[in-house]
Design a protein around this motif. Sequence first.
Motif, mmCIF file in Angstrom:
data_model
loop_
_atom_site.group_PDB
_atom_site.id
_atom_site.type_symbol
_atom_site.label_atom_id
_atom_site.label_comp_id
_atom_site.label_asym_id
_atom_site.label_seq_id
_atom_site.Cartn_x
_atom_site.Cartn_y
_atom_site.Cartn_z
ATOM 1 N N GLY A 1 -94.517 59.211 -16.466
ATOM 2 C CA GLY A 1 -93.069 59.043 -16.466
ATOM 3 C C GLY A 1 -92.400 60.263 -17.075
ATOM 4 N N LYS A 2 -92.868 60.683 -18.268
ATOM 5 C CA LYS A 2 -92.492 61.947 -18.898
ATOM 6 C C LYS A 2 -91.002 62.110 -19.116
ATOM 7 N N ARG A 3 -90.270 61.024 -19.322
ATOM 8 C CA ARG A 3 -88.829 61.125 -19.517
ATOM 9 C C ARG A 3 -88.411 60.466 -20.823
ATOM 10 N N LEU A 4 -87.465 61.093 -21.495
ATOM 11 C CA LEU A 4 -86.853 60.527 -22.687
ATOM 12 C C LEU A 4 -85.376 60.313 -22.377
ATOM 13 N N TYR A 5 -84.978 59.059 -22.219
ATOM 14 C CA TYR A 5 -83.604 58.727 -21.844
ATOM 15 C C TYR A 5 -82.726 58.602 -23.083
ATOM 16 N N LEU A 6 -81.495 59.073 -22.958
ATOM 17 C CA LEU A 6 -80.499 58.986 -24.018
ATOM 18 C C LEU A 6 -79.364 58.113 -23.510
ATOM 19 N N TRP A 7 -79.537 56.808 -23.635
ATOM 20 C CA TRP A 7 -78.621 55.852 -23.010
ATOM 21 C C TRP A 7 -77.288 55.799 -23.737
ATOM 22 N N ASP A 8 -76.216 55.764 -22.960
ATOM 23 C CA ASP A 8 -74.888 55.408 -23.455
ATOM 24 C C ASP A 8 -74.594 54.039 -22.857
ATOM 25 N N TYR B 1 -74.325 55.415 -19.035
ATOM 26 C CA TYR B 1 -74.818 56.737 -18.671
ATOM 27 C C TYR B 1 -76.231 56.897 -19.231
ATOM 28 N N ALA B 2 -77.068 57.626 -18.506
ATOM 29 C CA ALA B 2 -78.448 57.784 -18.952
ATOM 30 C C ALA B 2 -78.959 59.189 -18.688
ATOM 31 N N PRO B 3 -78.417 60.207 -19.366
ATOM 32 C CA PRO B 3 -79.023 61.537 -19.260
ATOM 33 C C PRO B 3 -80.409 61.504 -19.883
ATOM 34 N N TYR B 4 -81.274 62.435 -19.491
ATOM 35 C CA TYR B 4 -82.623 62.389 -20.022
ATOM 36 C C TYR B 4 -83.240 63.779 -20.099
ATOM 37 N N ILE B 5 -84.285 63.859 -20.904
ATOM 38 C CA ILE B 5 -85.087 65.073 -21.059
ATOM 39 C C ILE B 5 -86.452 64.776 -20.459
ATOM 40 N N ALA B 6 -87.002 65.727 -19.713
ATOM 41 C CA ALA B 6 -88.269 65.455 -19.033
ATOM 42 C C ALA B 6 -89.132 66.699 -18.983
ATOM 43 N N ASN B 7 -90.428 66.462 -18.797
ATOM 44 C CA ASN B 7 -91.379 67.528 -18.505
ATOM 45 C C ASN B 7 -91.304 67.767 -17.002
ATOM 46 N N SER B 8 -90.574 68.809 -16.609
ATOM 47 C CA SER B 8 -90.286 69.003 -15.191
ATOM 48 C C SER B 8 -91.476 69.527 -14.404
ATOM 49 N N ASN B 9 -92.258 70.401 -15.021
ATOM 50 C CA ASN B 9 -93.381 70.993 -14.294
ATOM 51 C C ASN B 9 -94.278 71.687 -15.307
ATOM 52 N N LEU B 10 -95.520 71.284 -15.358
ATOM 53 C CA LEU B 10 -96.446 71.830 -16.344
ATOM 54 C C LEU B 10 -95.884 71.609 -17.743
ATOM 55 N N ASP B 11 -95.663 72.673 -18.505
ATOM 56 C CA ASP B 11 -95.160 72.526 -19.866
ATOM 57 C C ASP B 11 -93.681 72.843 -19.968
ATOM 58 N N ILE C 1 -89.669 72.149 -20.017
ATOM 59 C CA ILE C 1 -88.795 71.063 -20.448
ATOM 60 C C ILE C 1 -87.457 71.223 -19.742
ATOM 61 N N ALA C 2 -86.968 70.132 -19.155
ATOM 62 C CA ALA C 2 -85.709 70.176 -18.419
ATOM 63 C C ALA C 2 -84.770 69.105 -18.926
ATOM 64 N N PHE C 3 -83.468 69.387 -18.786
ATOM 65 C CA PHE C 3 -82.421 68.450 -19.193
ATOM 66 C C PHE C 3 -81.654 68.022 -17.944
ATOM 67 N N TYR C 4 -81.480 66.704 -17.792
ATOM 68 C CA TYR C 4 -80.848 66.144 -16.608
ATOM 69 C C TYR C 4 -79.635 65.314 -17.011
ATOM 70 N N ASN C 5 -78.644 65.238 -16.108
ATOM 71 C CA ASN C 5 -77.522 64.343 -16.355
ATOM 72 C C ASN C 5 -77.873 62.952 -15.840
ATOM 73 N N SER C 6 -76.959 62.002 -15.986
ATOM 74 C CA SER C 6 -77.254 60.623 -15.597
ATOM 75 C C SER C 6 -77.417 60.462 -14.095
ATOM 76 N N GLY C 7 -77.006 61.465 -13.328
ATOM 77 C CA GLY C 7 -77.204 61.429 -11.888
ATOM 78 C C GLY C 7 -78.501 62.079 -11.447
ATOM 79 N N ALA C 8 -79.383 62.384 -12.411
ATOM 80 C CA ALA C 8 -80.703 62.984 -12.163
ATOM 81 C C ALA C 8 -80.615 64.423 -11.672
ATOM 82 N N ALA C 9 -79.468 65.093 -11.888
ATOM 83 C CA ALA C 9 -79.340 66.500 -11.521
ATOM 84 C C ALA C 9 -79.808 67.355 -12.691
#
Length: 341
Positions: A129-136, A141-151, A153-161
Amino acid sequence: MADVKISGLPASTVPLAGTEVLPIVQSSTTKKVSIANVTAGRAVSALSFAPTGSALPVNGLFLPATNAVGLSTDSEERLRVSATGGVSIGNTVDPGATNLSISGSVGIGFTGAPGQKLTVVGDISVKTGKRLYLWDTTNNYAPYIANSNLDNIAFYNSGAAELLRVFTSGGVSIGNTTDPGATNLSVTGTITQATTLGAYVWTNWNPSDVIGTSTVPSTGSAYDSTYVTSTFSAGTTTTTFNKAGKYLVSIMNGFTAGAAYTYSRRIMNLGGTATRYLNLNGPSVNGEATISSNYNVSTVFYVVATAGQTITIQPTLEITGASATTSYSGVASATFLYCGI
């Protein structure tokens, strides 16, 4: 004692005290044993502890709902296993099969009361899953931090962009997923830097002003923006900060050549009163009888403003003498740079 069938015996008083005795055969000899010693030191089947009542006991197991088991202490239900298999601690809501619901805080790796909802001493590993959600939860709203590829780290908005990615190289990309290399920044879009967002220039001091008095400019022109707006009246400019944040304010008071005159001081009054001013005297030219070139003095300072806050600035020039009545001009300016929150 006459032989009596068990069915003919009177009923005992329950619960038993444990001191009652039963006959047993031990080593071919009939002996007595107390109820308390019948099960002492022996394993007891869990079936022996099957709860049968729905009433809340002071301490123990009970059946709070159909096919559910509850555990109570001090006459309060503390834990419930629902029919689905969900477990609730501190509440009675069924979280669903294989789920755990806790009303309170959780501490892992330490003793004592947790300071936050989840307090961990040690490392946390996020696997599949590799996602840490920051729920409002208020606005869902649910922006999240994820392991996007290998090592990475990516930051996404609640629309998964994806908005920003930090690569293993140390490079950072915004608006794209290309690794710019170690210590580099790649941006797809516009980088906005602190720029001049407002300015005011005062000109045209009246040459007929009385010698020895301070004179203020008769005209002025403004460059405004959505961040600041300015108005001019009687030599004083009032600037309104339209956006809250930090502003770098640069002010200058000077004059240009055009006649032989002297001056004693040049002042920028802040707040529109002479009790709050910056003395911008130019010591290298102060008191000279003839000015043949331009002289300017300036200073800069920060203003932390709230939206709608105002600042008034009034440049003054005190003339101590003039050799001619030909016009002279003083030039003063104020610029405002928005530097962010």
